[in-house]
Scaffold this motif. Structure first.
Motif, PDB file in Angstrom:
ATOM      1  N   PHE A  30       2.827   7.471  -2.409  1.00  0.00           N
ATOM      2  CA  PHE A  30       3.719   6.446  -1.870  1.00  0.00           C
ATOM      3  C   PHE A  30       5.156   6.737  -2.285  1.00  0.00           C
ATOM      4  O   PHE A  30       5.549   6.461  -3.414  1.00  0.00           O
ATOM      5  N   ASN A  31       5.947   7.288  -1.379  1.00  0.00           N
ATOM      6  CA  ASN A  31       7.345   7.606  -1.669  1.00  0.00           C
ATOM      7  C   ASN A  31       8.145   7.506  -0.368  1.00  0.00           C
ATOM      8  O   ASN A  31       8.747   8.467   0.086  1.00  0.00           O
ATOM      9  N   ALA A  32       8.133   6.339   0.236  1.00  0.00           N
ATOM     10  CA  ALA A  32       8.690   6.126   1.567  1.00  0.00           C
ATOM     11  C   ALA A  32      10.178   6.456   1.662  1.00  0.00           C
ATOM     12  O   ALA A  32      10.666   6.774   2.740  1.00  0.00           O
ATOM     13  N   GLN A  33      10.907   6.407   0.554  1.00  0.00           N
ATOM     14  CA  GLN A  33      12.332   6.700   0.595  1.00  0.00           C
ATOM     15  C   GLN A  33      12.623   8.178   0.811  1.00  0.00           C
ATOM     16  O   GLN A  33      13.707   8.537   1.242  1.00  0.00           O
ATOM     17  N   ASP A  34      11.686   9.044   0.529  1.00  0.00           N
ATOM     18  CA  ASP A  34      11.876  10.486   0.687  1.00  0.00           C
ATOM     19  C   ASP A  34      11.515  10.885   2.119  1.00  0.00           C
ATOM     20  O   ASP A  34      10.351  10.852   2.505  1.00  0.00           O
ATOM     21  N   ALA A  35      12.512  11.265   2.898  1.00  0.00           N
ATOM     22  CA  ALA A  35      12.285  11.610   4.306  1.00  0.00           C
ATOM     23  C   ALA A  35      11.450  12.882   4.464  1.00  0.00           C
ATOM     24  O   ALA A  35      10.714  13.020   5.434  1.00  0.00           O
ATOM     25  N   ILE A  36      11.518  13.798   3.523  1.00  0.00           N
ATOM     26  CA  ILE A  36      10.790  15.061   3.627  1.00  0.00           C
ATOM     27  C   ILE A  36       9.375  14.930   3.067  1.00  0.00           C
ATOM     28  O   ILE A  36       8.410  15.399   3.678  1.00  0.00           O
ATOM     29  N   TYR A  37       9.221  14.314   1.907  1.00  0.00           N
ATOM     30  CA  TYR A  37       7.911  14.143   1.266  1.00  0.00           C
ATOM     31  C   TYR A  37       7.656  12.652   1.001  1.00  0.00           C
ATOM     32  O   TYR A  37       7.750  12.197  -0.142  1.00  0.00           O
ATOM     33  N   PRO A  38       7.308  11.877   2.027  1.00  0.00           N
ATOM     34  CA  PRO A  38       7.145  10.439   1.834  1.00  0.00           C
ATOM     35  C   PRO A  38       5.874  10.027   1.102  1.00  0.00           C
ATOM     36  O   PRO A  38       5.714   8.867   0.751  1.00  0.00           O
ATOM     37  N   GLY A  39       5.004  10.959   0.862  1.00  0.00           N
ATOM     38  CA  GLY A  39       3.738  10.648   0.208  1.00  0.00           C
ATOM     39  C   GLY A  39       2.605  10.593   1.218  1.00  0.00           C
ATOM     40  O   GLY A  39       2.782  10.175   2.363  1.00  0.00           O
ATOM     41  N   PHE A  40       1.435  11.045   0.784  1.00  0.00           N
ATOM     42  CA  PHE A  40       0.281  11.166   1.677  1.00  0.00           C
ATOM     43  C   PHE A  40      -0.101   9.847   2.328  1.00  0.00           C
ATOM     44  O   PHE A  40      -0.315   9.764   3.544  1.00  0.00           O
ATOM     45  N   MET A  41      -0.204   8.782   1.553  1.00  0.00           N
ATOM     46  CA  MET A  41      -0.635   7.497   2.094  1.00  0.00           C
ATOM     47  C   MET A  41       0.400   6.942   3.078  1.00  0.00           C
ATOM     48  O   MET A  41       0.038   6.390   4.111  1.00  0.00           O
ATOM     49  N   VAL A  42       1.673   7.117   2.776  1.00  0.00           N
ATOM     50  CA  VAL A  42       2.730   6.661   3.678  1.00  0.00           C
ATOM     51  C   VAL A  42       2.652   7.430   4.994  1.00  0.00           C
ATOM     52  O   VAL A  42       2.756   6.849   6.075  1.00  0.00           O
ATOM     53  N   GLU A  43       2.428   8.746   4.903  1.00  0.00           N
ATOM     54  CA  GLU A  43       2.315   9.552   6.119  1.00  0.00           C
ATOM     55  C   GLU A  43       1.143   9.095   6.986  1.00  0.00           C
ATOM     56  O   GLU A  43       1.268   9.011   8.213  1.00  0.00           O
ATOM     57  N   VAL A  44       0.024   8.793   6.368  1.00  0.00           N
ATOM     58  CA  VAL A  44      -1.147   8.335   7.121  1.00  0.00           C
ATOM     59  C   VAL A  44      -0.859   6.995   7.795  1.00  0.00           C
ATOM     60  O   VAL A  44      -1.141   6.811   8.986  1.00  0.00           O
ATOM     61  N   MET A  45      -0.282   6.046   7.058  1.00  0.00           N
ATOM     62  CA  MET A  45      -0.006   4.728   7.640  1.00  0.00           C
ATOM     63  C   MET A  45       1.045   4.812   8.744  1.00  0.00           C
ATOM     64  O   MET A  45       0.923   4.149   9.769  1.00  0.00           O
ATOM     65  N   ARG A  46       2.055   5.642   8.553  1.00  0.00           N
ATOM     66  CA  ARG A  46       3.060   5.820   9.610  1.00  0.00           C
ATOM     67  C   ARG A  46       2.437   6.475  10.844  1.00  0.00           C
ATOM     68  O   ARG A  46       2.762   6.115  11.975  1.00  0.00           O
ATOM     69  N   ALA A  47       1.553   7.433  10.624  1.00  0.00           N
ATOM     70  CA  ALA A  47       0.882   8.085  11.760  1.00  0.00           C
ATOM     71  C   ALA A  47       0.011   7.090  12.524  1.00  0.00           C
ATOM     72  O   ALA A  47      -0.026   7.117  13.752  1.00  0.00           O
ATOM     73  N   LEU A  48      -0.690   6.225  11.806  1.00  0.00           N
ATOM     74  CA  LEU A  48      -1.496   5.195  12.474  1.00  0.00           C
ATOM     75  C   LEU A  48      -0.617   4.297  13.338  1.00  0.00           C
ATOM     76  O   LEU A  48      -0.956   3.994  14.483  1.00  0.00           O
ATOM     77  N   SER A  49       0.517   3.867  12.801  1.00  0.00           N
ATOM     78  CA  SER A  49       1.429   3.012  13.553  1.00  0.00           C
ATOM     79  C   SER A  49       2.039   3.752  14.738  1.00  0.00           C
ATOM     80  O   SER A  49       2.209   3.185  15.813  1.00  0.00           O
ATOM     81  N   ARG A  50       2.356   5.005  14.547  1.00  0.00           N
ATOM     82  CA  ARG A  50       2.995   5.796  15.601  1.00  0.00           C
ATOM     83  C   ARG A  50       2.015   6.150  16.719  1.00  0.00           C
ATOM     84  O   ARG A  50       2.340   6.049  17.896  1.00  0.00           O
ATOM     85  N   ASP A  51       0.807   6.554  16.353  1.00  0.00           N
ATOM     86  CA  ASP A  51      -0.148   7.076  17.332  1.00  0.00           C
ATOM     87  C   ASP A  51      -1.058   6.021  17.949  1.00  0.00           C
ATOM     88  O   ASP A  51      -1.742   6.300  18.923  1.00  0.00           O
ATOM     89  N   SER A  52      -1.090   4.842  17.371  1.00  0.00           N
ATOM     90  CA  SER A  52      -1.916   3.758  17.909  1.00  0.00           C
ATOM     91  C   SER A  52      -0.998   2.606  18.291  1.00  0.00           C
ATOM     92  O   SER A  52      -0.582   1.836  17.430  1.00  0.00           O
ATOM     93  N   PRO A  53      -0.710   2.461  19.586  1.00  0.00           N
ATOM     94  CA  PRO A  53       0.229   1.414  19.989  1.00  0.00           C
ATOM     95  C   PRO A  53      -0.259   0.004  19.684  1.00  0.00           C
ATOM     96  O   PRO A  53       0.541  -0.927  19.647  1.00  0.00           O
TER      97      PRO A  53
END
Length: 93
Positions: A30-53
């Motif tokens: 969990f490191n949402a402030q880092d645009a390059i390495y936001p953290g694994f869990m943040v990436e998964v949750m963002r991908a869910l929001s992005r890919d599932s309308p």
């Protein structure tokens, strides 16, 4: 394998807004402030929001300790938390 802890997801015609929290002290996850390495869990949750309308996860940039996250899940102030499956027995869900 990962587990989304919280409310069961149901099919809806409009986006399902789900509140979450990021666990403080675990930048690899969990490191949402880092645009390059936001953290694994943040990436998964963002991908869910992005890919599932039909799913919107908000709060990935709001940090709390694990005990506070557990309390928020149990009280319903937080809808979902991304964790490893063994965490489900700790939280009791």
């Amino acid at each position: 394998m990962l587990a989304l802890l919280g409310l069961p997801m149901s099919a809806q015609s409009e986006a399902l807004m789900m509140k979450t929290l990021a666990q403080s002290g675990y930048e690899a996850k969990f490191n949402a402030q880092d645009a390059i390495y936001p953290g694994f869990m943040v990436e998964v949750m963002r991908a869910l929001s992005r890919d599932s309308p039909d799913i919107r996860i908000v709060g990935v940039d709001t940090y709390a300790s694990l005990p506070r996250i557990e309390t928020a899940l149990k009280s319903g102030r937080v809808d979902v938390f991304l964790a490893w499956p063994e965490r489900t027995t700790v939280i009791g869900i």
